[in-house]
Design a protein around this motif. Structure first.
Motif, mmCIF file in Angstrom:
data_model
loop_
_atom_site.group_PDB
_atom_site.id
_atom_site.type_symbol
_atom_site.label_atom_id
_atom_site.label_comp_id
_atom_site.label_asym_id
_atom_site.label_seq_id
_atom_site.Cartn_x
_atom_site.Cartn_y
_atom_site.Cartn_z
ATOM 1 N N ARG A 100 0.820 -1.217 0.000
ATOM 2 C CA ARG A 100 0.000 0.000 0.000
ATOM 3 C C ARG A 100 0.856 1.271 0.000
ATOM 4 N NH1 ARG A 100 -5.177 1.277 0.806
ATOM 5 N NH2 ARG A 100 -5.792 -0.846 1.239
ATOM 6 N N ASP A 101 1.935 1.290 0.783
ATOM 7 C CA ASP A 101 2.780 2.479 0.839
ATOM 8 C C ASP A 101 3.405 2.787 -0.522
ATOM 9 O OD1 ASP A 101 2.217 2.856 3.513
ATOM 10 O OD2 ASP A 101 3.973 1.724 4.191
ATOM 11 N N GLU A 102 3.891 1.758 -1.185
ATOM 12 C CA GLU A 102 4.474 1.965 -2.508
ATOM 13 C C GLU A 102 3.407 2.422 -3.510
ATOM 14 O OE1 GLU A 102 6.744 -0.498 -6.034
ATOM 15 O OE2 GLU A 102 6.961 -1.211 -3.974
ATOM 16 N N ALA A 103 2.192 1.906 -3.374
ATOM 17 C CA ALA A 103 1.107 2.351 -4.260
ATOM 18 C C ALA A 103 0.820 3.836 -4.049
ATOM 19 C CB ALA A 103 -0.144 1.523 -4.012
ATOM 20 N N TRP A 104 0.811 4.280 -2.773
ATOM 21 C CA TRP A 104 0.611 5.716 -2.515
ATOM 22 C C TRP A 104 1.731 6.537 -3.143
ATOM 23 C CZ3 TRP A 104 -3.582 8.061 -1.424
ATOM 24 C CH2 TRP A 104 -4.555 7.484 -0.618
ATOM 25 N N MET A 105 2.965 6.066 -3.010
ATOM 26 C CA MET A 105 4.100 6.802 -3.582
ATOM 27 C C MET A 105 3.986 6.888 -5.099
ATOM 28 S SD MET A 105 5.727 7.932 -1.202
ATOM 29 C CE MET A 105 6.128 7.751 0.483
ATOM 30 N N ARG A 106 3.578 5.802 -5.737
ATOM 31 C CA ARG A 106 3.411 5.833 -7.196
ATOM 32 C C ARG A 106 2.279 6.779 -7.599
ATOM 33 N NH1 ARG A 106 5.243 0.805 -10.331
ATOM 34 N NH2 ARG A 106 6.843 -0.016 -8.954
ATOM 35 N N LEU A 107 1.204 6.799 -6.826
ATOM 36 C CA LEU A 107 0.097 7.703 -7.125
ATOM 37 C C LEU A 107 0.536 9.148 -6.991
ATOM 38 C CD1 LEU A 107 -2.894 8.202 -7.762
ATOM 39 C CD2 LEU A 107 -3.337 8.030 -5.297
ATOM 40 N N ILE A 108 1.242 9.454 -5.919
ATOM 41 C CA ILE A 108 1.697 10.828 -5.704
ATOM 42 C C ILE A 108 2.749 11.218 -6.742
ATOM 43 C CG2 ILE A 108 2.949 12.315 -4.087
ATOM 44 C CD1 ILE A 108 1.407 10.856 -1.850
ATOM 45 N N PRO A 112 1.336 14.800 -8.610
ATOM 46 C CA PRO A 112 1.875 15.573 -7.479
ATOM 47 C C PRO A 112 0.846 16.482 -6.815
ATOM 48 C CG PRO A 112 3.288 15.784 -9.409
ATOM 49 C CD PRO A 112 2.069 15.033 -9.839
ATOM 50 N N ASP A 113 -0.212 16.849 -7.537
ATOM 51 C CA ASP A 113 -1.234 17.715 -6.954
ATOM 52 C C ASP A 113 -2.009 17.026 -5.824
ATOM 53 O OD1 ASP A 113 -2.200 16.094 -9.177
ATOM 54 O OD2 ASP A 113 -4.140 17.054 -8.837
ATOM 55 N N LEU A 114 -1.927 15.715 -5.725
ATOM 56 C CA LEU A 114 -2.632 14.974 -4.686
ATOM 57 C C LEU A 114 -1.854 14.896 -3.374
ATOM 58 C CD1 LEU A 114 -4.037 11.989 -6.761
ATOM 59 C CD2 LEU A 114 -5.213 14.077 -6.068
ATOM 60 N N LYS A 115 -0.629 15.365 -3.379
ATOM 61 C CA LYS A 115 0.218 15.259 -2.183
ATOM 62 C C LYS A 115 -0.413 15.980 -0.993
ATOM 63 C CE LYS A 115 4.935 15.675 -0.617
ATOM 64 N NZ LYS A 115 6.300 16.035 -0.972
ATOM 65 N N ALA A 116 -1.057 17.102 -1.234
ATOM 66 C CA ALA A 116 -1.663 17.871 -0.126
ATOM 67 C C ALA A 116 -2.849 17.130 0.487
ATOM 68 C CB ALA A 116 -2.122 19.224 -0.639
ATOM 69 N N ARG A 117 -3.498 16.245 -0.275
ATOM 70 C CA ARG A 117 -4.665 15.509 0.227
ATOM 71 C C ARG A 117 -4.297 14.208 0.927
ATOM 72 N NH1 ARG A 117 -9.104 15.302 -4.497
ATOM 73 N NH2 ARG A 117 -8.523 17.201 -5.552
ATOM 74 N N TYR A 118 -3.069 13.751 0.755
ATOM 75 C CA TYR A 118 -2.668 12.452 1.300
ATOM 76 C C TYR A 118 -2.443 12.543 2.804
ATOM 77 C CZ TYR A 118 0.333 8.478 2.346
ATOM 78 O OH TYR A 118 0.876 7.358 2.914
ATOM 79 N N ARG A 119 -3.142 11.697 3.541
ATOM 80 C CA ARG A 119 -2.956 11.563 4.989
ATOM 81 C C ARG A 119 -2.611 10.105 5.257
ATOM 82 N NH1 ARG A 119 -7.823 14.696 4.757
ATOM 83 N NH2 ARG A 119 -8.987 12.774 5.055
#
Length: 123
Positions: A100-108, A112-119
């Motif tokens: 899951r962590d690697e999936a979040w990193m690939r998504l971000i 890059p605009d989603l970085k502010a929404r990631y918690r």
């Protein structure tokens, strides 16, 4: 490698849903669906379990209940994705990652605009 579908809604955190078999849906069935806010699927599957137990004689009831549990395990994550779409989320990406962590990193990395929404989840 595992596959994750990323769902996005305006002004909300993206949601990652793993693709494939769900052991949680197999074991907990309607409760697992309710926890993931798939209300319609949770209600229908609970009703199906109740009808099987109430209306079907015992040897067949066990077999049908086990079959329904296996089906929920197979399509649980798809029902979760459908519930997200019903709540206004759209499928953004399908990501391949080791976890899951690697999936979040690939998504971000791809958005890059989603970085502010990631918690990140606290475990």
């Amino acid at each position: 490698m595992k596959l994750y579908s990323a769902h996005l809604k305006a002004d909300a955190e993206p949601v990652l849903v793993p693709e494939g078999f769900s052991c949680g849906a197999l074991i907990f069935g309607p409760l697992w669906l309710a926890v993931h806010r798939a209300w319609v699927a949770a209600g229908l599957s609970f009703a199906a379990f109740v009808f099987i137990v109430m209306l079907v004689p015992e040897p067949a009831a066990t077999i049908l209940s086990a079959g329904l549990a296996i089906i929920l395990g197979l399509i649980g994550n798809d029902l979760r994705s459908a519930a997200l779409e019903h709540r206004g989320y759209t499928l953004l990406h399908v990501l391949a990652a080791r976890g899951r962590d690697e999936a979040w990193m690939r998504l971000i990395a791809s958005r890059p605009d989603l970085k502010a929404r990631y918690r990140p989840e606290v475990t």
